[in-house]
Design an enzyme around this catalytic site. Structure first.
Site, PDB file in Angstrom:
ATOM      1  N   CYS A   1       0.838  -1.196   0.000  1.00  0.00           N
ATOM      2  CA  CYS A   1       0.000   0.000   0.000  1.00  0.00           C
ATOM      3  C   CYS A   1       0.881   1.257   0.000  1.00  0.00           C
ATOM      4  O   CYS A   1       1.525   1.552  -0.995  1.00  0.00           O
ATOM      5  CB  CYS A   1      -0.965  -0.046   1.182  1.00  0.00           C
TER       6      CYS A   1
ATOM      7  N   HIS B   1      -3.210  -5.965   1.138  1.00  0.00           N
ATOM      8  CA  HIS B   1      -2.478  -6.130   2.393  1.00  0.00           C
ATOM      9  C   HIS B   1      -2.354  -7.611   2.785  1.00  0.00           C
ATOM     10  O   HIS B   1      -3.221  -8.127   3.507  1.00  0.00           O
ATOM     11  CB  HIS B   1      -3.214  -5.390   3.515  1.00  0.00           C
TER      12      HIS B   1
ATOM     13  N   GLU C   1      -0.463  -8.864   5.008  1.00  0.00           N
ATOM     14  CA  GLU C   1      -0.281  -8.963   6.462  1.00  0.00           C
ATOM     15  C   GLU C   1      -1.614  -8.952   7.199  1.00  0.00           C
ATOM     16  O   GLU C   1      -1.668  -9.311   8.378  1.00  0.00           O
ATOM     17  CB  GLU C   1       0.623  -7.824   6.961  1.00  0.00           C
TER      18      GLU C   1
END
Length: 227
Positions: free
Chosen positions: A86, A194, A196
C-alpha cells in the site's frame, strides 16, 4: 531470518506487519525508524501501509527522502527481499525502486474491502508458495491505488514477468488490473492489497501468509551451506 519493519511518521499498518511476521510466521522482526542509517543486520525489509508524512504532495513523495531509503536501496542492490505494501508500494515507486506510478482511484473514493487477487507469476521469491493463477482473498485499503505506466514500461513488465498480482475485478482503474509488481531482478515487490491482514482465518483469510512463507523458504535455500 530477521525482518525490519520500517516505520515512517504516519505509518499505521506497521503493527499488523509486525504481528504477521512474529506471531504468524514465527520469524525475527524489529521496528526500524525512518531515521536509521543501517540495515545490515536484517535479511528482509518491509515497508508497511499508512499515510507517511500525511500523504502531503503525493503518497510516498516525502518518505522517499527519509534517511533510511539509502539503506533500502543498498539492500535492494544486494538482492535482499524488499516488500512494500500500500503506502509502502507508493514509496518504492517514488524512490524509483519500481517503475510506474499510483494515481487516485477512478471512483475518487477510499476503498476498504476484501478483494479477489490472482497470482500471475508464482516464480518469484514472494510467490513460490502459490499456484499460478491461484485466486486469493486479500483486503485493500487505499485511495490512490490506481496503477499506471507508459506503454513501453507495460510491455517490459509483461515480457519480464514482473506483473505478479492482478485484481479479479478492477476496483480502482489500475492499468491491466495490476495489483502488484516486482523489479527486473525479482527481489523488490510492491502491492496494494495487504497480505499482512490475511494471515489467519480469524481475520477472514489466511491467503497472505504464503507470501511471507515464500520469502523465508527462498532465504533458507539460499543460505544452505553445501558440503
Amino acid at each position: 531470518m530477521k525482518f525490519a519493519v520500517i516505520v515512517f511518521p504516519g505509518s499505521n499498518c506497521d503493527a499488523d506487519m509486525y504481528h504477521a511476521i512474529k506471531d504468524e510466521l514465527g520469524a525475527g522482526v524489529k521496528y526500524v525508524s525512518h531515521t536509521e542509517t543501517n540495515l545490515e543486520g536484517y535479511d528482509g525489509i518491509l515497508l508497511p501501509g499508512g499515510f507517511s508524512y500525511g500523504d502531503y504532495l503525493r503518497c510516498g513523495a516525502i518518505a522517499r527522502f527519509s534517511a533510511i531509503m539509502a539503506e533500502i536501496k543498498k539492500a535492494a542492490e544486494a538482492g535482499k527481499p524488499i516488500l512494500g505494501v500500500c503506502n509502502g508500494f507508493q514509496i518504492l515507486l517514488e524512490a524509483g525502486l519500481l517503475p510506474g506510478a499510483l494515481r487516485k482511484n477512478d471512483s475518487l473514493k477510499f476503498i476498504c474491502s476484501p478483494v479477489k487477487v490472482k497470482v500471475e507469476n508464482n516464480r518469484t521469491m514472494f510467490t513460490s508458495g502459490y499456484e499460478e493463477e491461484q485466486t486469493l482473498t486479500i483486503p485493500v485499503a487505499h485511495g490512490e491505488g490506481n496503477y499506471f505506466c507508459d506503454e513501453e514500461t507495460l510491455a517490459s513488465l509483461k515480457a519480464n514477468g514482473q506483473i505478479v498480482f492482478t485484481y479479479e475485478e478492477n476496483i480502482n482503474g489500475s492499468l491491466e488490473n495490476i495489483a502488484g509488481i516486482v523489479n527486473e531482478r525479482g527481489n523488490v515487490l510492491g502491492m496494494m492489497p495487504h497480505p499482512e491482514r490475511a494471515v489467519d482465518v480469524l481475520l477472514g483469510s489466511a491467503d497472505g501468509l504464503a507470501l511471507f512463507q515464500s520469502i523465508v523458504k527462498q532465504w533458507r535455500e539460499s543460505h544452505v551451506v553445501k558440503a
